[in-house]
Design a protein around this motif. Sequence first.
Motif, short mmCIF file in Angstrom:
data_model
loop_
_atom_site.label_atom_id
_atom_site.label_comp_id
_atom_site.label_asym_id
_atom_site.label_seq_id
_atom_site.Cartn_x
_atom_site.Cartn_y
_atom_site.Cartn_z
N ARG A 45 0.81 -1.21 0.00
CA ARG A 45 0.00 0.00 0.00
C ARG A 45 0.86 1.27 0.00
NH1 ARG A 45 -5.59 0.64 3.50
NH2 ARG A 45 -6.29 2.57 2.49
N GLN A 76 -8.23 -4.00 5.88
CA GLN A 76 -8.33 -2.73 5.16
C GLN A 76 -7.43 -2.70 3.93
OE1 GLN A 76 -7.78 0.68 7.75
NE2 GLN A 76 -9.05 -0.21 9.36
N ASN A 77 -6.21 -3.21 4.07
CA ASN A 77 -5.28 -3.22 2.95
C ASN A 77 -5.78 -4.08 1.80
OD1 ASN A 77 -3.57 -1.60 4.47
ND2 ASN A 77 -2.22 -3.29 5.10
N HIS A 79 -8.93 -5.02 1.29
CA HIS A 79 -10.16 -4.43 0.76
C HIS A 79 -9.84 -3.26 -0.17
CE1 HIS A 79 -14.46 -3.66 0.71
NE2 HIS A 79 -14.20 -2.37 0.89
N TYR A 80 -8.84 -2.48 0.18
CA TYR A 80 -8.41 -1.36 -0.66
C TYR A 80 -8.00 -1.85 -2.05
CZ TYR A 80 -5.40 2.52 -2.19
OH TYR A 80 -4.80 3.54 -2.89
N GLN A 81 -7.24 -2.94 -2.09
CA GLN A 81 -6.83 -3.49 -3.39
C GLN A 81 -8.02 -4.05 -4.17
OE1 GLN A 81 -3.25 -5.89 -3.84
NE2 GLN A 81 -2.68 -5.45 -1.72
N LYS A 83 -11.10 -3.34 -4.01
CA LYS A 83 -12.01 -2.29 -4.48
C LYS A 83 -11.53 -1.75 -5.83
CE LYS A 83 -15.09 1.02 -2.44
NZ LYS A 83 -15.57 1.55 -1.15
N HIS A 84 -10.22 -1.54 -5.95
CA HIS A 84 -9.66 -1.07 -7.21
C HIS A 84 -9.77 -2.14 -8.29
CE1 HIS A 84 -7.87 2.87 -6.19
NE2 HIS A 84 -7.81 2.38 -4.97
#
Length: 401
Positions: A45, A76-77, A79-81, A83-84
């Motif tokens: 990230r 969170q990390n 999920h962040y990926q 989502k993209h």
Amino acid sequence: MAFLFNKFQEAIKTLAKSPSFARDPRHLQFDADVNRLFLYTSYNRLGKHSEEKDAEEIIELASKASVTDQQKQVQQNVHYQLKHICKSMDSILRPDTKDPSQSPSDAYNNSRRSGLSLAVGTGVAAANKPAVPATRPLTRTELSNKFRDQFGYTLDIKPSLIPHKDAGQGLFLSGEANVGAVLAIYPGVIYSPAYYRYIPGYPIIDACNSYLITRYDGTIINAKPWHLGGETREVWDGSDPVDYNTTPPKSPESNSDRAWRMLNKPLQKSGCENFGDVLERRNPLAFGHFANHPPGGSAPNVMICPYDFPLTEKDMRAYIPNIAFGGEEPVTMKRFGSFWFKSRAPGKQTGESPVLRTLVLVSTRSVCDEELFLNYRYSSSKGRPEWYTPVDEEEDKRRWS
């Protein structure tokens, strides 16, 4: 970035030996895995333009933060990926969609089966079948190629390079990805301990199925019904045409195995199974179940990461290739000896939202146009196949202690 990665690797080796997280061997291994995932995904990230002070701050957090806090950050990390990743696939498949009534959100909202439909039978159920939104008529291969153009990598399934007759198909990364990247999702039907007896082939569930995986929390995912996915976006209910009761096991059963199978048959599907969700069967990353164990002398380049997908993220739902057997109703479990008993929870706790307890594969180093290997960590208490060479015997023992 290479210098920073070396610092992360040294931190991983040091913290893995730390007794600060240990409670028992199994928890020790779980804590060590969380610690590694925290470092890998946090490193990812940071991005290509990170500075040394950023890396040092994360390493310091890894040595001080509780396992619970690190788990939250890993979620969170990841999920962040994802989502993209989902946005990238959406831009390929539905670039001209402007009508919100045709969005994946509405498909998800319409997919909940009412209590009335369960009571009166299939007529009402058919009426409540979720609508499938229109997408571009791309094949799975075309979507995979376009995803690689946008995201830098995709996955291929082809004969494994492992020099063993039982290697079969392997999972290959086409393109390039940095350490800590989410490379694959483990697809299929999710079974909590409350529904173990519904797993096909129960109680010897792995006799004819090599596509099962177990999370630390006891959740089992069966990827066999998903297999290679499909060529459309469709309602998927996780059905598997294989009759596990008539399929002979891969290896000979002992008399005790046969007796146990006769006395403990899988329960038949009933109203407790879910109705199905609209899923993108062309998902180019839904192939985590094809990753092989590394051959002797090789190291794994991916590791398992538990990921609890929040079902409130409705725009992402079509790209998460899993459904939960039994639906999303909370279930509490009580264990007596070797038996599990379930009781329905009175309701969700405050602030608790429904999730799918899934798994993803995260890279443990930079990977480029190569086969992906995952440490299977087979238990030493059971017969291991001849091709299995332990990556770390101590890890295997702690995992199943």
